[in-house]
Motif scaffolding. Structure first.
Motif, mmCIF file in Angstrom:
data_model
loop_
_atom_site.group_PDB
_atom_site.id
_atom_site.type_symbol
_atom_site.label_atom_id
_atom_site.label_comp_id
_atom_site.label_asym_id
_atom_site.label_seq_id
_atom_site.Cartn_x
_atom_site.Cartn_y
_atom_site.Cartn_z
ATOM 1 N N GLN A 114 0.869 -1.179 0.000
ATOM 2 C CA GLN A 114 0.000 0.000 0.000
ATOM 3 C C GLN A 114 0.902 1.224 0.000
ATOM 4 N N LEU A 150 3.832 -7.976 -7.204
ATOM 5 C CA LEU A 150 3.029 -7.732 -6.005
ATOM 6 C C LEU A 150 1.823 -6.856 -6.344
ATOM 7 N N PRO A 151 0.677 -7.146 -5.703
ATOM 8 C CA PRO A 151 -0.481 -6.281 -5.906
ATOM 9 C C PRO A 151 -0.281 -4.947 -5.180
ATOM 10 N N ARG A 179 -4.475 -2.155 -8.191
ATOM 11 C CA ARG A 179 -5.729 -2.896 -8.287
ATOM 12 C C ARG A 179 -6.755 -2.316 -7.322
ATOM 13 N N ARG A 180 -6.258 -1.472 -6.423
ATOM 14 C CA ARG A 180 -7.142 -0.916 -5.405
ATOM 15 C C ARG A 180 -6.640 0.473 -5.075
ATOM 16 N N GLU A 182 -7.364 3.764 -2.199
ATOM 17 C CA GLU A 182 -8.046 4.222 -0.999
ATOM 18 C C GLU A 182 -8.046 5.736 -1.025
ATOM 19 N N GLU A 218 -18.050 3.358 -11.362
ATOM 20 C CA GLU A 218 -18.630 2.668 -12.508
ATOM 21 C C GLU A 218 -17.638 2.638 -13.666
ATOM 22 N N VAL A 219 -16.950 3.755 -13.876
ATOM 23 C CA VAL A 219 -15.977 3.859 -14.975
ATOM 24 C C VAL A 219 -14.917 2.760 -14.843
ATOM 25 N N ALA A 221 -15.078 -0.102 -12.874
ATOM 26 C CA ALA A 221 -15.524 -1.393 -12.321
ATOM 27 C C ALA A 221 -14.716 -2.522 -12.950
ATOM 28 N N GLY A 222 -14.171 -3.401 -12.131
ATOM 29 C CA GLY A 222 -13.381 -4.514 -12.646
ATOM 30 C C GLY A 222 -11.935 -4.146 -12.948
ATOM 31 N N VAL A 223 -11.614 -2.835 -12.886
ATOM 32 C CA VAL A 223 -10.245 -2.379 -13.133
ATOM 33 C C VAL A 223 -9.561 -2.054 -11.816
ATOM 34 N N VAL A 225 -10.516 -1.313 -7.512
ATOM 35 C CA VAL A 225 -11.468 -1.247 -6.410
ATOM 36 C C VAL A 225 -11.252 0.086 -5.694
ATOM 37 N N ASP A 227 -11.894 2.257 -2.454
ATOM 38 C CA ASP A 227 -12.353 2.364 -1.066
ATOM 39 C C ASP A 227 -12.356 3.837 -0.709
ATOM 40 N N GLN B 6 -22.136 -5.669 -8.192
ATOM 41 C CA GLN B 6 -22.704 -5.577 -9.535
ATOM 42 C C GLN B 6 -21.958 -6.517 -10.478
ATOM 43 N N ALA B 8 -19.792 -7.885 -13.548
ATOM 44 C CA ALA B 8 -18.607 -7.351 -14.213
ATOM 45 C C ALA B 8 -18.935 -6.989 -15.657
ATOM 46 N N GLU B 9 -18.286 -5.957 -16.150
ATOM 47 C CA GLU B 9 -18.477 -5.580 -17.543
ATOM 48 C C GLU B 9 -17.810 -6.592 -18.462
ATOM 49 N N ARG B 24 -1.918 -12.928 -7.070
ATOM 50 C CA ARG B 24 -1.102 -12.735 -5.867
ATOM 51 C C ARG B 24 -1.771 -11.652 -5.021
ATOM 52 N N ARG B 44 -9.552 -6.894 3.073
ATOM 53 C CA ARG B 44 -10.812 -7.603 2.886
ATOM 54 C C ARG B 44 -10.740 -9.004 3.484
ATOM 55 N N ALA B 95 -14.376 -11.119 -9.653
ATOM 56 C CA ALA B 95 -13.567 -10.378 -10.624
ATOM 57 C C ALA B 95 -13.795 -8.872 -10.469
ATOM 58 N N VAL B 96 -15.044 -8.485 -10.211
ATOM 59 C CA VAL B 96 -15.342 -7.060 -10.003
ATOM 60 C C VAL B 96 -14.581 -6.531 -8.797
ATOM 61 N N LYS B 97 -14.451 -7.369 -7.769
ATOM 62 C CA LYS B 97 -13.699 -6.973 -6.569
ATOM 63 C C LYS B 97 -12.201 -7.162 -6.748
ATOM 64 N N ARG B 98 -11.794 -7.588 -7.922
ATOM 65 C CA ARG B 98 -10.399 -7.874 -8.247
ATOM 66 C C ARG B 98 -9.823 -8.956 -7.337
#
Lengths: 373, 102
Positions: A114, A150-151, A179-180, A182, A218-219, A221-223, A225, A227, B6, B8-9, B24, B44, B95-98
């Motif tokens: 992080q 590493l994520p 991937r996330r 904050e 929304e833009v 989503a899936g790319v 996360v 928080d 929701q 995933a696209e 990972r 999470r 997948a949406v939550k990665r």
């Protein structure tokens, strides 16, 4: 007070490995009086802490500070956490990390990084961090983290000086390969209280930043996360601070003191135990500070009869003390608090200062400043 | 799963040949303290039920979704179409939550 029955086991441990940090962010949540290097727990003591943490059910170990990379034994600590099955999260400014060091951490079993950013623009970011070149360095660190497989989470604290670029910071996080992300509006503890007047955005600034970030969910989503921690000074209900006092997580300070939250030492009269004298199990289940605000028995009105008392737990104990002088009072962010006008007055003051000249930050340093009224 | 998400696209609609894997930073773990399977990810904790565990254990980065469905249909002697829907729903949510890469 008797210990409440059915105390759940902790799920997370925040290890403040050191208070040393090359940055001087004006909202730093560390105490005004920082622990010195000479008093820090040594490697063996931290290894005992993490072994005991895993034994009492801790799942996530958050290695933080200060800047955890200031510890030369960081890789050794990570390797130990991995060996006892802890999910290991490094919370870092990036300063002090090299590509080789990040690779070694990844090889040692680190699960996640992080990385903080202070703004989406270099000049402003370096000013906020109080460190020339920090922004550029962080771009390199992010690339090394990704290269090590590493994520990455990027985290940004939002305040008056960067609120208009909240959305850009999400986009920067995406560009850095996170991937996330904050996005957390400043909470006023530690140095945050000292600098509150310079940090607090107006309600209009805060609302615009929140809307911008929410629209990006929304833009992306899936790319990525997102928080999002929104500011509580403008809220009606208080935050469920820490998910309840001593209910989910614990903090260990650089010198081994165990706290229910990072600001708990600001509450006078609490007795904290130290890992040098007690097992983590004893601290969690039996130490006076952990049992002081467990459950709902300690509550006064309006909390005691409130239908939300198991939802927000009366809000934040540290904030209740800081703003009302009584740690058992309702968090005055709550509209039902008799002291709610104090929060409203502070928030209104921020609104008035919208057009005011920039207020200088008090940067954290060796000497503790006197908190502003 | 204890959260709603929701769709995933770019998820596993009905496409063939997708190989799901836990990236990972995401770990499926049996928590001895609480006697519960969990998916651990950054900040999470997601409790996972037996069906989800059976699916996630098969997400090894080699098996395609079709292979996972086939394996589960055989192991549990259950209807393939139902399992296919369950598997794709779970993987899309994660997948949406990665928490799963597709």
């Amino acid at each position: 007070m008797n210990a409440p029955v059915n105390i759940p086991n902790p799920v997370g441990l925040l290890a403040e490995l050191t208070h040393r940090c090359p940055l001087a962010c004006p909202y730093c949540s560390n105490p005004l009086e920082l622990d010195s290097r000479a008093d820090e727990l040594d490697t063996a003591a931290w290894i005992k802490v993490f072994t005991e943490a895993a034994e009492i059910g801790v799942l996530h170990a958050h290695l933080s500070g200060g800047e955890p990379a200031a510890r030369r034994d960081l890789t050794e600590i990570v390797a130990h956490c991995a060996s006892v099955g802890l999910y290991t999260n490094l919370i870092t400014s990036g300063i002090g990390l090299t590509q080789e060091r990040i690779k070694a951490l990844a090889d040692a079993g680190l699960d996640h990084v992080q990385l903080s950013i202070q703004d989406a623009e270099a000049k402003s970011a370096d000013h906020i961090a109080g460190y020339e070149g920090a922004f550029a360095r962080k771009q390199s660190v992010a690339a090394w983290v990704i290269a090590a497989g590493l994520p990455l989470t990027v985290n940004a604290v939002i305040h008056r000086a960067n609120a208009e670029r909240a959305g850009q910071m999400v986009k920067l996080a995406v560009a850095l390969g996170a991937r996330r992300v904050e996005i957390a509006h400043t909470q006023y503890y530690g140095w945050g209280i000292v600098n509150r007047a310079a940090l607090m955005p107006t309600k209009a600034q805060a609302d615009a930043a929140i809307a911008e970030v929410e629209a990006l969910r929304e833009v992306y989503a899936g790319v990525i996360v997102i928080d999002h921690v929104i500011p509580d000074y403008h809220a009606r209900h208080p935050k469920a601070c820490m998910g309840g006092w001593a209910k989910r997580t614990l903090n260990v300070t650089p010198t081994g003191k165990v706290l229910p939250c990072h600001a708990a030492e600001t509450i006078p009269g609490l007795e904290f135990w130290n890992v040098r004298d007690h097992s983590l199990r004893d601290v969690w289940f039996a130490s006076p500070a952990f049992n002081a605000f467990r459950g709902t028995e300690w509550m006064k009105e309006p909390c005691r009869s409130c239908p939300r008392k198991e939802i927000d737990f009366g809000g934040c104990r540290c904030q209740a003390f800081a703003l009302t002088g009584d740690a058992s009072a309702a968090d005055p962010v709550c509209h039902l608090s008799p002291d709610h006008d104090k929060v409203a007055a502070i928030a209104a003051h921020a609104n008035e200062e919208e057009a005011a000249a920039e207020i200088a930050y008090v940067y954290r340093g060796a000497k503790a400043p006197v908190p502003a009224e | 799963m204890n959260e709603t998400v929701q769709a995933a696209e770019h998820g596993a609609g009905q496409e063939l040949g997708i190989v799901p894997r836990l990236p990972r930073g995401v770990r499926l773990k049996f928590d001895e303290t609480r006697g519960q399977w969990l998916l651990l990810a950054p900040e999470r904790l997601v409790k996972v039920d037996d069906i989800a565990v059976a699916i996630l254990k098969r997400c090894d980065g080699v098996a395609t979704i079709e292979a996972i469905v086939e394996d589960l249909a055989t192991a549990y002697a259950a209807d393939r179409a139902l399992i296919d829907a369950d598997v794709r729903r779970l993987l899309n949510e994660l997948a949406v939550k990665r928490m799963v890469d597709l």
